[in-house]
Design an enzyme around this catalytic site. Structure first.
Site, short mmCIF file in Angstrom:
data_model
loop_
_atom_site.label_atom_id
_atom_site.label_comp_id
_atom_site.label_asym_id
_atom_site.label_seq_id
_atom_site.Cartn_x
_atom_site.Cartn_y
_atom_site.Cartn_z
N GLY A 218 41.91 46.23 50.08
CA GLY A 218 42.12 47.25 49.06
C GLY A 218 42.60 46.75 47.70
N GLN A 219 42.73 45.41 47.55
CA GLN A 219 43.16 44.92 46.24
C GLN A 219 42.14 45.34 45.20
OE1 GLN A 219 43.04 43.07 49.00
NE2 GLN A 219 44.31 41.24 48.84
N LYS A 220 42.63 45.51 43.98
CA LYS A 220 41.78 45.99 42.88
C LYS A 220 40.48 45.18 42.76
CE LYS A 220 42.75 48.22 38.64
NZ LYS A 220 43.98 48.91 38.33
N LEU B 199 38.82 43.72 44.99
CA LEU B 199 37.92 43.89 46.13
C LEU B 199 37.28 45.28 46.19
CD1 LEU B 199 40.12 42.19 48.87
CD2 LEU B 199 38.20 41.19 47.63
#
Length: 173
Positions: free
Chosen positions: A63-65, A67
């Site tokens: 969920g990192q920005k 990704l």
């Protein structure tokens, strides 16, 4: 387990901002245990057997920005979306709302049922289901079955009920 098995098992995509608890929740629902997790680069996948007849293949994607732009590559053939929100993180709720809106605008998931999991409900100062649902604009969703449910990935609270509901929504849609 043959290759044909995976195509019959409904694919469920678990998404949400980084640190919302997706991997903890996946591990808990699949194994009944909590483990230390690190940020997911790529995805984790597992099959959840609900009962003798029903199982779901759960895809937990990072969920990192950086990704999030890759989320669309996991949407083929998805039967349900599970969007995990950290219910203690008021500051990032607008960011979560924006990410969810982008996901729901994808043609590949048009009409696909949505389960929003308000995770970390066992912690003090977690927001109510109503606050989260208003912030995420869930009430304006049309042409899509959706539910929101409180849970705790750490403690396993509400997870079995949530995925049983996901399975019911898949059957309805």
């Amino acid at each position: 387990m043959g290759l044909g098995h995976s195509s019959r098992t409904p694919q469920v995509l678990i998404m949400g901002l980084d640190s919302s608890g997706k991997t903890t929740l996946l591990t808990q629902v699949l194994t009944g245990h909590t483990m230390d997790t690190s940020p997911t680069i790529g995805f984790n996948v597992g099959t959840l057997d609900l009962d003798k007849k029903n199982s779901l293949t759960l895809w937990d994607i990072g969920g990192q920005k950086t990704l999030r732009k890759n989320w669309k590559y996991y949407m083929d053939d998805v039967k349900a979306l599970v969007f995990v929100v950290d219910s203690t993180d008021k500051e990032r709720l607008p960011e979560a709302a924006e990410a969810l809106k982008r996901v729901l605008s994808e043609e590949k998931v048009k009409g696909v049922p949505l389960m929003v999991l308000a995770n970390k409900k066992d912690l003090p100062n977690s927001m109510t289901i109503r606050e989260i649902s208003n912030q995420l604009n869930l009430t304006v969703l049309e042409d899509r079955l959706w539910q929101i449910q409180a849970c705790s990935g750490q403690r396993g609270l509400g997870l079995n009920q949530a995925f049983t509901s996901v399975n019911k929504m898949i059957k309805k849609s």
